[in-house]
Design an enzyme around this catalytic site. Structure first.
Site, PDB file in Angstrom:
ATOM      1  N   SER A 150     -68.728 -13.193 -33.335  1.00 50.07           N
ATOM      2  CA  SER A 150     -69.544 -14.190 -34.000  1.00 50.07           C
ATOM      3  C   SER A 150     -69.058 -14.399 -35.425  1.00 50.07           C
ATOM      4  CB  SER A 150     -71.024 -13.756 -33.969  1.00 50.07           C
ATOM      5  OG  SER A 150     -71.862 -14.788 -34.455  1.00 50.07           O
ATOM      6  N   GLU A 172     -66.090 -19.431 -28.116  1.00 51.14           N
ATOM      7  CA  GLU A 172     -67.478 -19.175 -27.732  1.00 51.14           C
ATOM      8  C   GLU A 172     -68.365 -19.613 -28.885  1.00 51.14           C
ATOM      9  OE1 GLU A 172     -69.859 -16.784 -29.002  1.00 51.14           O
ATOM     10  OE2 GLU A 172     -68.542 -16.303 -30.673  1.00 51.14           O
ATOM     11  N   HIS A 203     -72.091 -14.403 -27.119  1.00 46.62           N
ATOM     12  CA  HIS A 203     -73.415 -13.922 -27.501  1.00 46.62           C
ATOM     13  C   HIS A 203     -74.245 -13.554 -26.274  1.00 46.62           C
ATOM     14  CE1 HIS A 203     -72.093 -15.822 -31.217  1.00 46.62           C
ATOM     15  NE2 HIS A 203     -73.112 -15.287 -31.852  1.00 46.62           N
TER      16      HIS A 203
END
Length: 400
Positions: free
Chosen positions: A209, A305, A370
């Site tokens: 992330s 992502e 995630h």
């Protein structure tokens, strides 16, 4: 044990230069150099480059004159020789990056908070999981802090930068696993002394992330492979399969060959390609473009992502990367989880509309991102993507 200097016989920039080394420790070398006003920027891998006009003064100060051959011999015998091919340094996009050492039972993991505010309960569970693998864990003193002005940051930028620096330079630490994601790593990377970080022993960086900013910066500045996987807090909530996959990648990398083994995927564009794994969080990659830390997808198999992004925002982020030429020279695409996005059907249309025209082998709906079951992905290592069968085979272990 001594500080050594060879004759000023090495030409560069219109001058002759000597090599200043220690056959005892880098600490001794840096202390001697600082005491004699040799600038730290003169240090490279295992020695200081010093101009000829400083030679006599350094000998007077205690440096022992030796031959260049003796310098190499003494460094090698002391285990302090750092060859260029094995040193952390800039490497071109598409190049295979330097692989850090695998972890072993008893190794120390340093945990800094580089981004958002950390949950104490979540951190505790993640630490317990790392300790169950036989690893020791050292938390930064400020890991549970909160910035007094900006509630979404774990302490001020300078504190978080110091936390990462301390973790990376810790001579006991073999890995740095960030405490959590959120936001804030991009505010930290500009504050780091990358030349100083390059002097440390290579170690494993793990996170995902917001840590994409760190992955990109470490690849761009240190030329070091990293691992896109759970932060410490998300590791505590990870499924048994996901946690075990990360443990194997970190501690038994020889057993990990197909990164998509036992993982579902869907072919979008058929084909086989070979390249160096690159990428991470889409929003971070797009917002990094134009900075000194952006590492392009050239020669790479791209992992993407994200979470919580509407389809039109994903479109905008991909369009930014396309217009900036970030995908130029890419070899393949692995589209991970886009969790919390408003309309998964429309999202698939966006991803295919923007990326399929690149004509690269592409798979989607891969469980990376995630999710509690996310697969770990090493970045900076070479792999072969077979989009027809849904495999992503490493050409050699992710860690040495």
């Amino acid at each position: 044990m001594a500080v050594l200097i060879d004759p000023p016989a090495w030409p560069a920039h219109g001058r002759l230069w000597s090599h200043l080394v220690s056959d005892s420790s880098f600490a001794e070398l840096h202390e001697f150099a600082a005491a004699n006003k040799v600038p730290r920027r003169g240090f490279e891998r295992d020695h200081y480059d010093v101009p000829a006009d400083l030679y006599d003064a350094l000998v007077t100060a205690g440096a022992k004159p030796v031959s260049s051959r003796d310098i190499v011999h003494r460094l090698s015998r002391a285990g302090l020789r750092r060859r260029k091919a094995h040193a952390m340094a800039r490497r071109e996009p598409g190049a295979v990056l330097l692989r850090p050492r695998r972890l072993q039972r008893g190794d120390l993991v340093a945990v800094p908070a580089t981004s958002g505010v950390v949950s104490a309960p979540g951190l505790r569970v993640g630490v317990e999981r790392l300790e169950s693998w036989g690893l020791r864990v050292r938390l930064d003193d400020h890991v549970l802090d909160r910035d007094s002005r900006l509630s979404y940051l774990a302490a001020g930028d300078d504190v978080r930068a110091a936390a990462f620096t301390g973790a990376w330079l810790d001579p006991e630490a073999s890995a740095v696993i960030v405490a959590r994601g959120g936001y804030g790593s991009q505010r930290v990377v500009d504050l780091l002394d990358w030349r100083r970080l390059a002097e440390a022993e290579p170690k494993v960086l793990v996170g995902f992330s917001d840590a994409t900013a760190l992955h990109q910066a470490v690849a761009a500045r240190l030329g070091l492979a990293t691992v896109h996987s759970h932060s410490v807090t998300s590791l505590g909530a990870a499924t048994t399969q996901s946690a075990e996959a990360l443990r194997r990648l970190l501690m038994e990398p020889d057993t990990v060959t197909d990164l998509l083994a036992d993982r579902a995927s869907e072919t979008v564009v058929a084909g086989i390609s070979r390249g160096v794994l690159v990428g991470g969080n889409l929003a971070l990659l797009a917002s990094d473009v134009g900075t000194p830390f952006s590492r392009s997808a050239a020669g790479g198999i791209v992992l993407l992502e994200d979470t919580g992004e509407a389809a039109y925002r994903v479109d905008r982020l991909l369009t930014q990367l396309l217009r900036a030429g970030w995908f130029a020279g890419a070899k393949g695409l692995v589209l991970g989880a886009f969790t919390g996005c408003d309309d998964p059907v429309e999202l698939d249309v966006v991803l295919e509309d923007r990326l399929a025209p690149l004509g690269l082998p592409m798979v989607r709906h891969v469980d990376v991102g995630h999710t509690s079951s996310s697969a770990p992905m090493p970045l900076g290592v070479e792999a072969v993507l077979d989009a027809d069968v849904g495999s992503l085979m490493l050409t050699r272990p992710a860690l040495v």
